[in-house]
Design an enzyme around this catalytic site. Structure first.
Site, PDB file in Angstrom:
ATOM      1  N   THR A 182      -5.075  -1.484  -2.697  1.00 13.48           N
ATOM      2  CA  THR A 182      -6.342  -1.743  -1.973  1.00 13.48           C
ATOM      3  C   THR A 182      -7.540  -1.079  -2.582  1.00 13.48           C
ATOM      4  O   THR A 182      -7.658   0.049  -3.359  1.00 13.48           O
ATOM      5  CB  THR A 182      -6.086  -1.176  -0.740  1.00 13.48           C
ATOM      6  OG1 THR A 182      -5.391  -1.889  -0.063  1.00 13.48           O
ATOM      7  CG2 THR A 182      -7.447  -1.728   0.146  1.00 13.48           C
ATOM      8  N   GLY A 221      -2.088   6.123   0.373  1.00 14.49           N
ATOM      9  CA  GLY A 221      -1.177   6.911   1.201  1.00 14.49           C
ATOM     10  C   GLY A 221      -0.513   7.936   0.069  1.00 14.49           C
ATOM     11  O   GLY A 221      -0.454   7.574  -1.122  1.00 14.49           O
ATOM     12  N   GLU A 471       0.023  -3.234   4.904  1.00 10.65           N
ATOM     13  CA  GLU A 471       1.007  -4.353   4.445  1.00 10.65           C
ATOM     14  C   GLU A 471       0.624  -5.912   4.530  1.00 10.65           C
ATOM     15  O   GLU A 471       1.569  -6.664   4.609  1.00 10.65           O
ATOM     16  CB  GLU A 471       2.386  -3.908   5.057  1.00 10.65           C
ATOM     17  CG  GLU A 471       3.026  -2.829   4.720  1.00 10.65           C
ATOM     18  CD  GLU A 471       3.876  -2.976   3.020  1.00 10.65           C
ATOM     19  OE1 GLU A 471       4.163  -3.990   2.650  1.00 10.65           O
ATOM     20  OE2 GLU A 471       3.651  -1.672   2.507  1.00 10.65           O
TER      21      GLU A 471
END
Ligand SMILES: Cc1cc2nc3c(=O)[nH]c(=O)nc-3n(C[C@H](O)[C@H](O)[C@H](O)COP(=O)(O)OP(=O)(O)OC[C@H]3O[C@@H](n4cnc5c(N)ncnc54)[C@H](O)[C@@H]3O)c2cc1C
Length: 688
Positions: A182, A221, A471
């Site tokens: 992203t 993350g 996701e």
């Protein structure tokens, strides 16, 4: 009749009700020890007319699956180490550090090797991930980012040289990693991302660059604090030295070291920022990454679907950028499979808490008579019983998805790959959206006590909320399902092969699309309405009609608005189509699971729950069925009456049905889920 009076109260002699009331009061006076499930509550709620008796143990074993022991090992490990348990009040930084310690302890102390299971036994990996998420959802996500996203990208997008080099470091957590897809300006539209990887033929390296602020990798993350590596998705640029100048070969994955393995210092050319405090999942350190001419060896290109030779030539077995992109994303579906199955796990926890509380909690009642359980209110049953039925339905549907995913990893069966891709998108979006709404409903169903942090509904709700977005955003994923259905529809009429799940289109499309049968539209006996054939036919009829009308509308609008404009004009229709299709897949799996259940009494209980799931969905969409006279007015009324009756029947065994989820006490540690000792534990908690 008093509006608060229930069918049960009318049929119960008041002496029985008084005895029940006295029994319940005595529970509060003599609390049971903590964490010891008591049979008392079930005994109390057993005094119901026409209550279905079934063997809870058998149902439980049928539900458990073969990895229950592995899951219990995870839970026991954390239960016996209080210092590794996440407290209710914790700062973001402490939570991140605790999460990292939890992950280290799981892998290095408990010797549980989730990354290895991804390769050896994917179903075991999903079971472990679910159990880990029950310890703390942040931990489940941290593990998922490391093993399934970072590790999975190395395994599935890379080749042997990558596996050989990185497997052990990923497995033992030395190479903690990130998945950097992203960007600030592009989330759902992955093909629009702007990070570039330019091949330098002289040095045999790729140069990774963030060309503008919109291309900063965002929300990554493990990036803010702990990550050492990242799979960075970037457009592969080759300099052609001809009139074309540079060639864009499409989005590829590259392994980029982001921190020094020894000193943990950020590496030159890389800028890392912290995405900060979030609504939930604060144990995960999400960060933003900017690259300024970061050089990596050519070998760091994950080259399964496209490679660059020493002299700068590009090769791929797939002819177009779009095909390579689809193949790459197709390999990353494991994350979605995991989110769908963990989401059902959280729904089980929430339903268990809400049902147990609602059985115990009493408010109001007939004049001069004892108060009744709140689960005796029709409105409360309406909130919770279809949800309980859906939880069972989703359990079987996601278990089937996990099995199919494991199979494609072994067999690489092409047809099944397409199937799993569409099913994982559909189930991930349908289940996570349903769970997100249900977590709010469960909180509300537990009244003010549902708002106490100790009862877990708040953290479950906040931590799970983002499952709808990451996701793949749910609205975007449902469009993939609709797109797939349209493709299958086209293939059917052109005589192409249909994939496994879609086969019913071939078999029955013509039947479903013929005019509704005026005779069966009037059949309203309970036997008929509870016949799986009627239920599945109704679900599939709806899907087929939606599909056929979507095709017609798209065809009409594309003439004047082009394909993008036509799609947008039909978007809500297409989303309804995708949801309708997924509901029919879920029902089909549930019916199959009922039929395969070996114990007769458990089968009867499951059949009851399955009928409620099916008829509740049909009733929710009764307008559609009535509009086309698929059901006559009296049949619609019969469906409504039967749905309410089934809801009441399921309420009578609701305690046993949530017990059959067999969630270990550690998981349902919320006081509200503690059956009869709930209040006792609660009062102790606040210091009485
Ligand atoms: C906690 C957290 C962790 C994350 N972890 C990672 C990670 O480790 N790695 C990583 O790469 N990314 C990560 N992400 C990013 C995540 O994958 C993206 O947020 C997600 O893909 C959605 O993209 P977006 O945020 O840009 O939303 P957008 O795409 O901007 O969507 C915003 C809204 O627009 C709607 N919309 C968009 N396109 C369409 C369309 N075609 N039709 C109809 N509606 C549309 C969506 O439904 C949504 O409601 C994480 C995000 C969060 C919040």
């Amino acid at each position: 009749m008093n509006p608060n009076q229930t069918v049960e109260d009318e049929s119960q002699p008041s002496i029985t009700a008084m005895t029940r009331r006295i029994q319940r009061l005595s529970i509060h006076l003599t609390p049971l020890p903590l964490f010891q499930p008591s049979p008392q509550l079930n005994m109390l709620t057993c005094a119901k007319a026409n209550k279905l008796e079934f063997d809870k143990g058998s149902l439980s074993s049928y539900m458990r699956g073969k990895y229950r022991e592995s899951q219990e090992k995870v839970l026991e490990f954390f239960k016996s180490r209080p210092y590794l348990q996440t407290p209710i009040e914790i700062s973001m930084n402490e939570h991140r550090e605790l999460c990292m310690r939890q992950l280290m302890a799981l892998v290095r102390e408990a010797k549980i090797k989730p990354f290895r299971y991804i390769v050896e036994d994917p179903a075991k990996y999903f079971a472990i991930a679910e159990a880990v998420g029950n310890i703390d959802i942040s931990l489940g996500i941290k593990l998922g980012v490391h093993c399934s996203l970072w590790g999975g990208s190395v395994l599935n997008l890379g080749t042997k040289k990558h596996r050989d080099k990185y497997f052990d470091g990923i497995d033992n957590l030395d190479y903690l990693g990130c998945f950097a897809m992203t960007e600030l300006h592009h989330g759902s539209n992955v093909q629009g991302l702007q990070t570039i990887a330019t091949f330098d033929r002289i040095t045999d390296e790729f140069i990774i660059d963030t060309p503008n602020d919109g291309a900063i990798k965002w929300w990554i993350g493990n990036a803010a604090v702990h990550g050492k590596f990242a799979t960075v998705f970037a457009k592969l640029i080759l300099t052609t030295h001809d009139s074309k100048g540079d060639s864009d070969m499409g989005v590829h994955g590259f392994i980029v070291p982001i921190r020094d393995l020894k000193t943990h210092q950020t590496l030159p050319g890389i800028e890392i920022h912290d995405c900060g405090h979030k609504i939930g999942l604060n144990g995960v350190d999400n960060g933003a990454l900017r690259f300024c001419s970061v050089r990596i060896p050519r070998d760091n290109l994950l080259n399964r679907f496209g490679d660059v030779s020493r002299d700068g030539k590009y090769t791929s077995s797939l002819p177009t950028i779009n095909k390579r992109f689809a193949a790459m994303l197709g390999e990353l579906v494991g994350g979605r499979v995991g989110l769908a199955s963990s989401s059902v796990g959280f729904l089980k926890i929430a339903v268990t808490i809400a049902v147990r509380y609602s059985l115990l909690r009493q408010q109001f009642g007939p004049p001069k008579q004892p108060e009744v359980s709140i689960l005796d209110y029709q409105s409360h049953q309406h909130k919770l019983m279809p949800m309980l039925a859906s939880t069972y339905a989703f359990h079987f549907a996601t278990r089937d998805l996990v099995d199919k995913y494991s199979e494609i990893k072994k067999t690489h069966n092409e047809q099944l790959v397409g199937d799993v891709h569409a099913l994982s998108a559909g189930l991930k979006s349908y289940v996570t959206s349903y769970t997100a709404k249900s977590l709010s409903t469960c909180r509300e169903a537990c009244g003010g006590h549902g708002y106490a942090a100790v009862n877990r509904l708040g953290s479950l709700r906040n931590d799970h909320d983002i499952f709808q977005t990451f996701e793949g955003d749910n609205t975007v994923l449902l469009q993939q399902v609709a797109g797939d259905l349209l493709k299958q529809y086209k293939d059917k009429f052109q005589g192409g092969p249909l994939s496994v799940t879609w086969n019913y289109l071939r078999e029955s499309m013509n039947t479903y699309l013929s005019q509704p049968n005026p005779v069966t539209a009037r059949w309203e006996s309970a036997d008929h309405l509870r016949d799986p054939k009627f239920q599945l036919d109704a679900f599939r009829y709806r899907t087929s009609r939606l599909l056929q009308s979507a095709v017609a509308r798209l065809r009409k609008h594309s003439k004047t608005h082009g394909s993008f404009g036509a799609w947008n004009r039909c978007l809500n229709h297409l989303l309804t189509l995708a949801e309708s299709f997924i509901e029919s897949v879920i029902l089909a799996k549930f019916i199959e699971a009922v039929q395969n259940c070996p114990d007769a009494s458990s089968r009867a209980a499951l059949k009851l729950v399955c009928d409620l799931y099916a008829l509740d969905r049909i009733w929710n969409d009764i307008g559609t069925y009535r509009n086309v006279d698929y059901v006559a007015p009296n049949k619609a009324k019969a469906i409504h009456k039967l749905t309410e009756y089934l809801s009441f029947q399921v309420r009578n065994i609701a305690g046993e049905l949530v017990d059959a989820f067999d969630l270990p006490p550690y998981v349902t540690r919320a006081p509200l889920a503690m059956k009869s000792e709930a209040y006792a534990q609660y009062t102790q908690l606040v210091g009485f």
